[in-house]
Design an enzyme around this catalytic site. Structure first.
Site, PDB file in Angstrom:
ATOM      1  CE  LYS A   1      -2.376  -0.611   3.772  1.00  0.00           C
ATOM      2  NZ  LYS A   1      -1.909  -1.875   4.332  1.00  0.00           N
TER       3      LYS A   1
ATOM      4  NE  ARG B   1       7.447  -3.398   6.362  1.00  0.00           N
ATOM      5  CZ  ARG B   1       6.146  -3.072   6.336  1.00  0.00           C
ATOM      6  NH1 ARG B   1       5.616  -2.614   5.225  1.00  0.00           N
ATOM      7  NH2 ARG B   1       5.391  -3.230   7.390  1.00  0.00           N
TER       8      ARG B   1
ATOM      9  NE  ARG C   1       6.419  -1.043  10.013  1.00  0.00           N
ATOM     10  CZ  ARG C   1       5.292  -0.860   9.353  1.00  0.00           C
ATOM     11  NH1 ARG C   1       5.285  -0.221   8.209  1.00  0.00           N
ATOM     12  NH2 ARG C   1       4.155  -1.316   9.833  1.00  0.00           N
TER      13      ARG C   1
ATOM     14  NE  ARG D   1      -4.906   0.307   9.121  1.00  0.00           N
ATOM     15  CZ  ARG D   1      -3.649  -0.077   9.050  1.00  0.00           C
ATOM     16  NH1 ARG D   1      -3.263  -1.164   9.664  1.00  0.00           N
ATOM     17  NH2 ARG D   1      -2.779   0.645   8.396  1.00  0.00           N
TER      18      ARG D   1
ATOM     19  NE  ARG E   1       1.578  -4.877  11.236  1.00  0.00           N
ATOM     20  CZ  ARG E   1       2.751  -5.021  10.621  1.00  0.00           C
ATOM     21  NH1 ARG E   1       3.751  -5.673  11.205  1.00  0.00           N
ATOM     22  NH2 ARG E   1       2.947  -4.510   9.433  1.00  0.00           N
TER      23      ARG E   1
HETATM   24  P1  ADP Z   1       0.513  -2.166   8.167  1.00  0.00           P
HETATM   25  O1  ADP Z   1      -0.612  -1.902   7.207  1.00  0.00           O
HETATM   26  O2  ADP Z   1       1.700  -2.773   7.540  1.00  0.00           O
HETATM   27  O3  ADP Z   1       0.088  -2.877   9.425  1.00  0.00           O
HETATM   28  P2  ADP Z   1       0.781   0.703   8.740  1.00  0.00           P
HETATM   29  O4  ADP Z   1       2.073   1.369   8.531  1.00  0.00           O
HETATM   30  O5  ADP Z   1      -0.345   1.070   7.850  1.00  0.00           O
HETATM   31  O6  ADP Z   1       1.138  -0.821   8.660  1.00  0.00           O
HETATM   32  O7  ADP Z   1       0.300   0.872  10.260  1.00  0.00           O
HETATM   33  C1  ADP Z   1       1.173   0.585  11.321  1.00  0.00           C
HETATM   34  C2  ADP Z   1       0.406   0.608  12.636  1.00  0.00           C
HETATM   35  O8  ADP Z   1      -0.162   1.922  12.854  1.00  0.00           O
HETATM   36  C3  ADP Z   1      -0.794  -0.348  12.740  1.00  0.00           C
HETATM   37  O9  ADP Z   1      -0.421  -1.657  13.099  1.00  0.00           O
HETATM   38  C4  ADP Z   1      -1.613   0.354  13.844  1.00  0.00           C
HETATM   39  O10 ADP Z   1      -1.068   0.133  15.119  1.00  0.00           O
HETATM   40  C5  ADP Z   1      -1.429   1.818  13.504  1.00  0.00           C
HETATM   41  N1  ADP Z   1      -2.478   2.269  12.572  1.00  0.00           N
HETATM   42  C6  ADP Z   1      -2.319   2.674  11.288  1.00  0.00           C
HETATM   43  N2  ADP Z   1      -3.501   3.003  10.728  1.00  0.00           N
HETATM   44  C7  ADP Z   1      -4.441   2.806  11.688  1.00  0.00           C
HETATM   45  C8  ADP Z   1      -5.849   2.948  11.746  1.00  0.00           C
HETATM   46  N3  ADP Z   1      -6.559   3.362  10.685  1.00  0.00           N
HETATM   47  N4  ADP Z   1      -6.471   2.643  12.909  1.00  0.00           N
HETATM   48  C9  ADP Z   1      -5.800   2.252  13.981  1.00  0.00           C
HETATM   49  N5  ADP Z   1      -4.478   2.055  14.003  1.00  0.00           N
HETATM   50  C10 ADP Z   1      -3.796   2.337  12.867  1.00  0.00           C
END
Ligand code: ADP
Length: 205
Positions: free
Chosen positions: A14, A128, A134, A89, A145
């Protein structure tokens, strides 16, 4: 004018695709994950609050996330369109986004979902982890996740499917090919829903 969501499991690409697509469409990419990570790094109050959830692979509470997105999409650069990456989400976030858009007299043009099989996701994220380090890319947190994605976020996509604005795109293969597939998907949903683009010179090719 394009206001769109890019959805897909963690590790589906993404982030990489969001900036490419947004560039092509002349809109701003907004990644909730990136905004959280910047805040964690700078140790802002938001970052301090969000860190414990992120490290465990849990969602940051809706209330916090919704407020952050509302602030971000109200900024001037988002006025001419945006691509949200990683939001909404949860069902609560869908409702919050609906309210934000309604208040501004706006609507979504398209939702595009990147599809990548779970086995490939785990492989990509572990790779990654070696490169970027990370904290939330350990096997255990990755599985959590992914599980959250299946349990919570897939029903969010279903909600948009019912609204008739979702296109599914194969997220495997060459990065350029995936970008091309995504753009085609956005164009087809946009024209099917009647929200035809205002093409700015040089913004789309
Ligand atoms: P990924 O999609 O690889 O899990 P992201 O970089 O999009 O990683 O998000 C990393 C973290 O940030 C998530 O695991 C969550 O803890 C938090 N996060 C990101 N977007 C949201 C969201 N819309 N609602 C709640 N937590 C979020």
């Amino acid at each position: 004018m394009t206001r769109m969501l890019l959805m897909g499991p963690p590790g589906s690409g993404k982030g990489t695709q969001a900036t490419r697509i947004a560039d092509k469409l002349g809109i701003v990419p907004i990644s909730t994950g990136d905004i959280f990570r910047h805040n964690v790094k700078s140790m802002t109050p938001l970052g301090v609050e969000a860190k414990r959830y992120i490290d465990n692979g849990d969602f940051v509470p809706d209330e916090v996330t919704n407020r952050m997105v509302a602030d971000r999409i109200a900024q001037a650069d988002a006025e001419h369109g945006f691509l949200l990456d990683g939001y909404p989400r949860t069902k609560g976030q869908v409702e919050a986004l609906d309210a934000m858009l309604a208040e501004a007299g706006q609507s979504l043009s398209a939702v595009v979902e990147l599809e990548v099989p779970d086995e490939e996701i785990v492989e990509r994220l572990l790779k990654r982890a070696e490169i970027e380090g990370r904290a939330d890319d350990t096997q255990e947190v990755i599985e959590h996740r992914l599980d959250l994605y299946h349990r919570e976020t897939e029903s969010v996509i279903q909600e948009y499917v019912e609204r008739g604005i979702v296109a599914r795109v194969d997220g495997t293969g060459q990065i350029d090919d995936v970008t091309e597939r995504l753009l085609q998907a956005v164009y087809s949903v946009r024209s099917a829903t009647g929200s035809l683009p205002v093409i700015q010179p040089g913004a789309e090719s």
